[in-house]
Design a protein around this motif. Structure first.
Motif, PDB file in Angstrom:
ATOM      1  N   UNK A   1      -1.822   0.275 -10.255  1.00 14.32           N
ATOM      2  CA  UNK A   1      -0.981  -0.311 -11.299  1.00 14.32           C
ATOM      3  C   UNK A   1       0.373  -0.743 -10.766  1.00 14.32           C
ATOM      4  N   UNK A   2       0.961   0.107  -9.944  1.00 17.73           N
ATOM      5  CA  UNK A   2       2.251  -0.234  -9.345  1.00 17.73           C
ATOM      6  C   UNK A   2       2.117  -1.414  -8.398  1.00 17.73           C
ATOM      7  N   UNK A   3       1.058  -1.448  -7.593  1.00 18.71           N
ATOM      8  CA  UNK A   3       0.856  -2.575  -6.680  1.00 18.71           C
ATOM      9  C   UNK A   3       0.643  -3.871  -7.454  1.00 18.71           C
ATOM     10  N   UNK A   4      -0.063  -3.801  -8.575  1.00 22.46           N
ATOM     11  CA  UNK A   4      -0.290  -4.993  -9.383  1.00 22.46           C
ATOM     12  C   UNK A   4       1.043  -5.553  -9.889  1.00 22.46           C
ATOM     13  N   UNK A   5       1.911  -4.657 -10.370  1.00 29.08           N
ATOM     14  CA  UNK A   5       3.229  -5.095 -10.844  1.00 29.08           C
ATOM     15  C   UNK A   5       4.118  -5.559  -9.692  1.00 29.08           C
ATOM     16  N   UNK A   6       4.162  -4.778  -8.635  1.00 37.92           N
ATOM     17  CA  UNK A   6       5.087  -5.058  -7.530  1.00 37.92           C
ATOM     18  C   UNK A   6       4.687  -6.283  -6.733  1.00 37.92           C
ATOM     19  N   UNK A   7       3.398  -6.605  -6.690  1.00 41.17           N
ATOM     20  CA  UNK A   7       2.959  -7.765  -5.912  1.00 41.17           C
ATOM     21  C   UNK A   7       3.437  -9.061  -6.537  1.00 41.17           C
ATOM     22  N   UNK A   8       3.877  -9.013  -7.794  1.00 46.41           N
ATOM     23  CA  UNK A   8       4.395 -10.190  -8.483  1.00 46.41           C
ATOM     24  C   UNK A   8       5.895 -10.385  -8.229  1.00 46.41           C
ATOM     25  N   UNK A   9       6.531  -9.417  -7.581  1.00 48.65           N
ATOM     26  CA  UNK A   9       7.961  -9.510  -7.283  1.00 48.65           C
ATOM     27  C   UNK A   9       8.200 -10.516  -6.159  1.00 48.65           C
TER      28      UNK A   9
ATOM     29  N   UNK B   1       8.216  13.229   0.676  1.00 44.20           N
ATOM     30  CA  UNK B   1       6.968  12.893   1.377  1.00 44.20           C
ATOM     31  C   UNK B   1       6.515  11.476   1.025  1.00 44.20           C
ATOM     32  N   UNK B   2       6.629  11.088  -0.245  1.00 41.70           N
ATOM     33  CA  UNK B   2       6.239   9.734  -0.659  1.00 41.70           C
ATOM     34  C   UNK B   2       7.102   8.690   0.038  1.00 41.70           C
ATOM     35  N   UNK B   3       8.391   8.965   0.152  1.00 41.52           N
ATOM     36  CA  UNK B   3       9.283   8.022   0.828  1.00 41.52           C
ATOM     37  C   UNK B   3       8.935   7.902   2.310  1.00 41.52           C
ATOM     38  N   UNK B   4       8.801   9.021   2.977  1.00 45.23           N
ATOM     39  CA  UNK B   4       8.531   9.008   4.421  1.00 45.23           C
ATOM     40  C   UNK B   4       7.186   8.346   4.718  1.00 45.23           C
ATOM     41  N   UNK B   5       6.134   8.801   4.042  1.00 43.57           N
ATOM     42  CA  UNK B   5       4.817   8.246   4.315  1.00 43.57           C
ATOM     43  C   UNK B   5       4.667   6.832   3.774  1.00 43.57           C
ATOM     44  N   UNK B   6       5.387   6.499   2.709  1.00 42.08           N
ATOM     45  CA  UNK B   6       5.382   5.122   2.224  1.00 42.08           C
ATOM     46  C   UNK B   6       5.962   4.169   3.252  1.00 42.08           C
ATOM     47  N   UNK B   7       7.052   4.574   3.894  1.00 46.87           N
ATOM     48  CA  UNK B   7       7.665   3.742   4.945  1.00 46.87           C
ATOM     49  C   UNK B   7       6.718   3.623   6.138  1.00 46.87           C
ATOM     50  N   UNK B   8       6.171   4.747   6.574  1.00 53.76           N
ATOM     51  CA  UNK B   8       5.280   4.726   7.744  1.00 53.76           C
ATOM     52  C   UNK B   8       4.047   3.868   7.477  1.00 53.76           C
ATOM     53  N   UNK B   9       3.394   4.075   6.336  1.00 57.25           N
ATOM     54  CA  UNK B   9       2.192   3.306   6.017  1.00 57.25           C
ATOM     55  C   UNK B   9       2.494   1.827   5.818  1.00 57.25           C
ATOM     56  N   UNK B  10       3.638   1.519   5.219  1.00 57.40           N
ATOM     57  CA  UNK B  10       4.033   0.123   5.057  1.00 57.40           C
ATOM     58  C   UNK B  10       4.313  -0.536   6.392  1.00 57.40           C
ATOM     59  N   UNK B  11       4.929   0.199   7.287  1.00 58.20           N
ATOM     60  CA  UNK B  11       5.214  -0.336   8.635  1.00 58.20           C
ATOM     61  C   UNK B  11       3.912  -0.600   9.388  1.00 58.20           C
TER      62      UNK B  11
ATOM     63  N   UNK C   1       8.089  -2.020   1.161  1.00 53.94           N
ATOM     64  CA  UNK C   1       8.586  -1.656  -0.171  1.00 53.94           C
ATOM     65  C   UNK C   1       7.432  -1.433  -1.151  1.00 53.94           C
ATOM     66  N   UNK C   2       6.371  -2.223  -1.048  1.00 56.91           N
ATOM     67  CA  UNK C   2       5.217  -1.999  -1.917  1.00 56.91           C
ATOM     68  C   UNK C   2       4.549  -0.662  -1.610  1.00 56.91           C
ATOM     69  N   UNK C   3       4.490  -0.310  -0.345  1.00 52.17           N
ATOM     70  CA  UNK C   3       3.910   0.973   0.044  1.00 52.17           C
ATOM     71  C   UNK C   3       4.726   2.137  -0.510  1.00 52.17           C
TER      72      UNK C   3
END
Length: 130
Positions: free
Chosen positions: A55-63, A109-119, A72-74
């Motif tokens: 749901x968040x990806x669906x909304x954020x992908x429109x940004x 943890x969400x911030x750290x792993x979100x950055x790593x996975x997005x990278x 940032x999406x991750x």
């Protein structure tokens, strides 16, 4: 750490949202069937996190793409995933205010792993375009 979300993000950028949703939901259902967790609390936690993340990806992908990329999406998806799981834990499994003490740990943890996975996703996307 959300390593499977790298695949979802990669598919989202290479194909479209519906394909990414299929990949994410098939991963949840197939994993639950293979591990014997179908309809267990583990399955419900996994499904709630996947649905919130999608749901968040669906909304954020429109940004605007200039300001919001894979990293940032991750991060947004990781926060949505964690929030949904903590809500399910609090509302269903452990209805106690003490669950709130876990929020800062899971948010970090969400911030750290979100950055790593997005990278990692960014690197995979740039490598696959060559």
């Amino acid at each position: 750490p959300g390593i499977a979300n790298i695949v979802t993000l990669f598919v989202l950028y290479r194909y479209d949202f519906s394909t990414a949703a299929w990949v994410s939901l098939l991963r949840v259902f197939a994993g639950s069937l293979l591990l014997g967790h179908m309809l267990s609390p583990t399955f419900v936690l996994s499904l709630s996190g996947a649905l919130a993340s999608l749901g968040m990806l669906w909304l954020a992908f429109k940004l605007p793409k200039a300001w919001f990329g894979p990293i940032s999406l991750s991060i947004l998806a990781a926060f949505a995933h964690t929030t949904a799981q903590l809500l399910v834990v609090w509302l269903w499994l452990i209805p106690h205010a003490g669950v709130a003490y876990l929020v800062p740990i899971f948010a970090l943890a969400a911030l750290v792993f979100g950055v790593i996975n997005g990278w990692i996703t960014t690197k995979l996307l740039s490598h696959s375009q060559k």
